[in-house]
Design an enzyme around this catalytic site. Structure first.
Site, PDB file in Angstrom:
ATOM      1  N   ASP A  11       0.832  -1.268   0.239  1.00 50.65           N
ATOM      2  CA  ASP A  11      -0.063  -0.227  -0.012  1.00 50.65           C
ATOM      3  C   ASP A  11       0.750   1.086  -0.039  1.00 50.65           C
ATOM      4  O   ASP A  11       1.131   1.379   1.277  1.00 50.65           O
ATOM      5  CB  ASP A  11      -0.860  -0.213   1.281  1.00 50.65           C
ATOM      6  N   GLU A  71      -1.379  -1.377  -4.952  1.00 47.42           N
ATOM      7  CA  GLU A  71      -2.429  -0.634  -5.883  1.00 47.42           C
ATOM      8  C   GLU A  71      -1.974   0.443  -6.408  1.00 47.42           C
ATOM      9  O   GLU A  71      -0.621   1.090  -6.628  1.00 47.42           O
ATOM     10  CB  GLU A  71      -2.759   0.587  -4.041  1.00 47.42           C
ATOM     11  N   ASP A 142      -2.768   0.232   7.523  1.00 49.17           N
ATOM     12  CA  ASP A 142      -1.883   1.162   6.408  1.00 49.17           C
ATOM     13  C   ASP A 142      -1.653  -0.437   6.185  1.00 49.17           C
ATOM     14  O   ASP A 142      -1.424  -1.044   4.849  1.00 49.17           O
ATOM     15  CB  ASP A 142      -0.550   1.400   6.212  1.00 49.17           C
TER      16      ASP A 142
END
Length: 166
Positions: A11, A71, A142
């Site tokens: 991420d 992502e 996260d």
């Protein structure tokens, strides 16, 4: 026995980069490790990017993933923020690519839909489902997002391999 595959989920972010490694054996998922990389905030952009690159390289060497997933960038209201996120994504993608790993990219809405069932899920819902799908996993927001990205990749690689076997 099913072939075991390790997936590194990332991420990306310049302030906090979540990461998570999962093991996939058939349809079984298990968490290996997860955490957050925090580059020094006062450092110049180039040093923060190098910190991200080196940290992901260390994770690849330490956990030996077979594949990585990250992502995709989303369009932010602030163009400068979107550009900096793009830099962070590039730094995070290069380390596994340099190690010869395939790196998949997934939109945030697809990750949420894969894990929670709706692309409009919030961070708390994602973290809760990660805890259910990977029992015993207590991750920060996260790190939970990174584990969700890895789970999304596990689901999509399985669907792709099932589709090619038909």
């Amino acid at each position: 026995m099913a072939l075991s595959v390790r997936i590194l989920g990332i991420d990306p972010g310049l302030r906090r980069m979540g990461w998570g490694v999962i093991r996939v054996e058939g349809s079984r998922l298990s968490a290996i490790a997860h955490g957050v990389v925090t580059p020094p905030t006062a450092a110049p952009l180039s040093e923060r990017l190098m910190h991200l690159f080196n940290s992901v390289g260390d994770l690849v060497r330490q956990h030996g993933p077979d594949e990585a997933a990250i992502e995709e960038a989303f369009m932010a209201a602030n163009a400068a923020s979107a550009l900096k996120l793009g830099h962070a994504r590039a730094a995070a993608m290069l380390a596994p690519a340099r190690a010869g790993l395939p790196v998949a990219e997934y939109a945030a809405r697809l990750v949420k839909k894969s894990v929670v069932g709706t692309g409009a899920a919030d961070k708390a819902q994602v973290a809760a489902m990660v805890g259910i799908l990977l029992p015993g996993t207590k991750a920060t927001a996260d790190a939970a997002d990174a584990l969700a990205i890895a789970i999304c990749h596990a689901h999509h690689r399985r669907a792709t391999s099932l589709g090619s076997a038909a």
